[in-house]
Enzyme design. Structure first.
Site, PDB file in Angstrom:
ATOM      1  N   ASP A 243       0.864  -1.184   0.000  1.00  0.00           N
ATOM      2  CA  ASP A 243       0.000   0.000   0.000  1.00  0.00           C
ATOM      3  C   ASP A 243       0.897   1.230   0.000  1.00  0.00           C
ATOM      4  O   ASP A 243       2.019   1.184   0.519  1.00  0.00           O
ATOM      5  CB  ASP A 243      -0.915   0.017   1.226  1.00  0.00           C
ATOM      6  CG  ASP A 243      -2.141   0.908   1.035  1.00  0.00           C
ATOM      7  OD1 ASP A 243      -3.229   0.369   0.799  1.00  0.00           O
ATOM      8  OD2 ASP A 243      -1.999   2.144   1.113  1.00  0.00           O
TER       9      ASP A 243
ATOM     10  N   TYR B 244     -14.178   7.326 -13.877  1.00  0.00           N
ATOM     11  CA  TYR B 244     -14.116   5.991 -13.284  1.00  0.00           C
ATOM     12  C   TYR B 244     -14.578   4.941 -14.295  1.00  0.00           C
ATOM     13  O   TYR B 244     -13.894   3.931 -14.516  1.00  0.00           O
ATOM     14  CB  TYR B 244     -14.998   5.958 -12.032  1.00  0.00           C
ATOM     15  CG  TYR B 244     -14.925   4.669 -11.248  1.00  0.00           C
ATOM     16  CD1 TYR B 244     -13.775   4.330 -10.546  1.00  0.00           C
ATOM     17  CD2 TYR B 244     -16.006   3.793 -11.194  1.00  0.00           C
ATOM     18  CE1 TYR B 244     -13.700   3.152  -9.815  1.00  0.00           C
ATOM     19  CE2 TYR B 244     -15.943   2.618 -10.465  1.00  0.00           C
ATOM     20  CZ  TYR B 244     -14.791   2.306  -9.780  1.00  0.00           C
ATOM     21  OH  TYR B 244     -14.722   1.138  -9.058  1.00  0.00           O
TER      22      TYR B 244
ATOM     23  N   LYS C 260     -12.151   2.120 -15.854  1.00  0.00           N
ATOM     24  CA  LYS C 260     -12.433   0.721 -15.524  1.00  0.00           C
ATOM     25  C   LYS C 260     -12.792  -0.083 -16.774  1.00  0.00           C
ATOM     26  O   LYS C 260     -12.542  -1.300 -16.833  1.00  0.00           O
ATOM     27  CB  LYS C 260     -13.537   0.636 -14.470  1.00  0.00           C
ATOM     28  CG  LYS C 260     -13.111   1.147 -13.100  1.00  0.00           C
ATOM     29  CD  LYS C 260     -11.904   0.389 -12.553  1.00  0.00           C
ATOM     30  CE  LYS C 260     -11.544   0.812 -11.149  1.00  0.00           C
ATOM     31  NZ  LYS C 260     -10.391   0.062 -10.608  1.00  0.00           N
TER      32      LYS C 260
ATOM     33  N   VAL D 131     -19.657  -1.715  -2.847  1.00  0.00           N
ATOM     34  CA  VAL D 131     -19.103  -2.421  -1.703  1.00  0.00           C
ATOM     35  C   VAL D 131     -18.906  -1.447  -0.547  1.00  0.00           C
ATOM     36  O   VAL D 131     -18.407  -0.328  -0.729  1.00  0.00           O
ATOM     37  CB  VAL D 131     -17.758  -3.080  -2.067  1.00  0.00           C
ATOM     38  CG1 VAL D 131     -17.268  -3.949  -0.915  1.00  0.00           C
ATOM     39  CG2 VAL D 131     -17.889  -3.903  -3.346  1.00  0.00           C
TER      40      VAL D 131
END
Length: 248
Positions: free
Chosen positions: A36, A150, A154, A183
């Site tokens: 990360d 986005y 994607k 999510v």
């Protein structure tokens, strides 16, 4: 166990889907390298003896190359890092677009360029290696309001996934894309909190899920483990939806 003896690298593993996937892969027997950009977020994974944590900025090609040189050949790579830009094309600045493209797509190109040679060596040895790229139902699969950058990036991830799958299908290196629904993650909670009416924003996110609830990270991790395991050895080039029925 499904991933017994395998070495899996996961980006953006400090929280949310990445952290849950790191734990799930470790529980399935893998040695996990959890990375990360924020090293502090990785602290919660360090108690697991099957998880090794490394700080990594996936927008830094030099750091990626150095990590690849320092690690053994991988059996699996989960490119999980990404960013969600909110807004239509009229709200999209050049800087917004450049950042979304760099983190959501170009970072995956950098990671694959660095780690595919080792993945191929492992595939030659064991007969199986896998890449999993984080895409979304908001992509070439389906359009959503206020998701211009986005959705476009994607969609590009799905194209990248299919291209890599086609290039290496004869070498036993598979590449698939994961396309989640909405999510419940820290990222989503941040977007809800930033809305003018957070209560209504949460209701709107739930309303677009036919199952009547948000996904949780544990709804996704069984598919992550499966797509990184030999159990999916005949699956490649696919955009795999785990979306609670949004795209029925």
């Amino acid at each position: 166990m499904l991933l017994d003896g395998k070495t899996i690298l996961i980006t953006a593993a400090g929280q949310g889907i990445g952290a849950a996937s790191a734990r799930a892969c470790a529980q399935a027997g893998a040695r996990v390298i959890a990375t990360d950009v924020n090293a502090d977020l990785l602290a919660g994974l360090r108690d697991d003896r099957n998880i090794e944590t490394r700080q990594l900025d996936v927008t830094d090609a030099g750091a990626i190359g150095a990590l690849a040189a320092d690690l053994p050949d991988l059996d699996g790579l989960f490119n999980c890092a990404g960013v969600v830009h909110h807004g239509s094309v009229l709200d999209l600045t050049d800087d917004d677009w450049a950042f979304a493209l760099d983190l959501n797509v170009t970072a995956m190109v950098r990671m694959c360029r660095a780690f595919v040679p080792g993945l191929l060596r492992q595939a030659d040895k064991t007969g199986s290696a896998a890449i999993l790229n984080m895409s979304s139902m908001a992509s070439s699969v389906k359009g959503f309001p206020n998701r211009t950058a986005y959705g476009a990036t994607k969609a590009a991830v799905i194209g990248l996934t299919k291209a890599i799958a086609a290039d290496f299908v004869t070498r036993n290196l598979r590449c698939n894309a994961l396309c989640p629904g909405t999510v419940d993650t820290p990222s989503l909670r941040g977007r809800i909190a930033a809305a003018a009416d957070p209560v209504q924003a949460e209701r709107d996110f739930i309303a677009r899920q036919p199952m009547g609830r948000l996904a949780n990270v544990d709804d996704l991790t069984p598919t992550v483990v499966h797509l990184l395991s030999d159990g999916s050895r005949f699956v490649t080039g696919q955009a795999v939806l785990v979306d609670g029925g949004v795209t029925i």
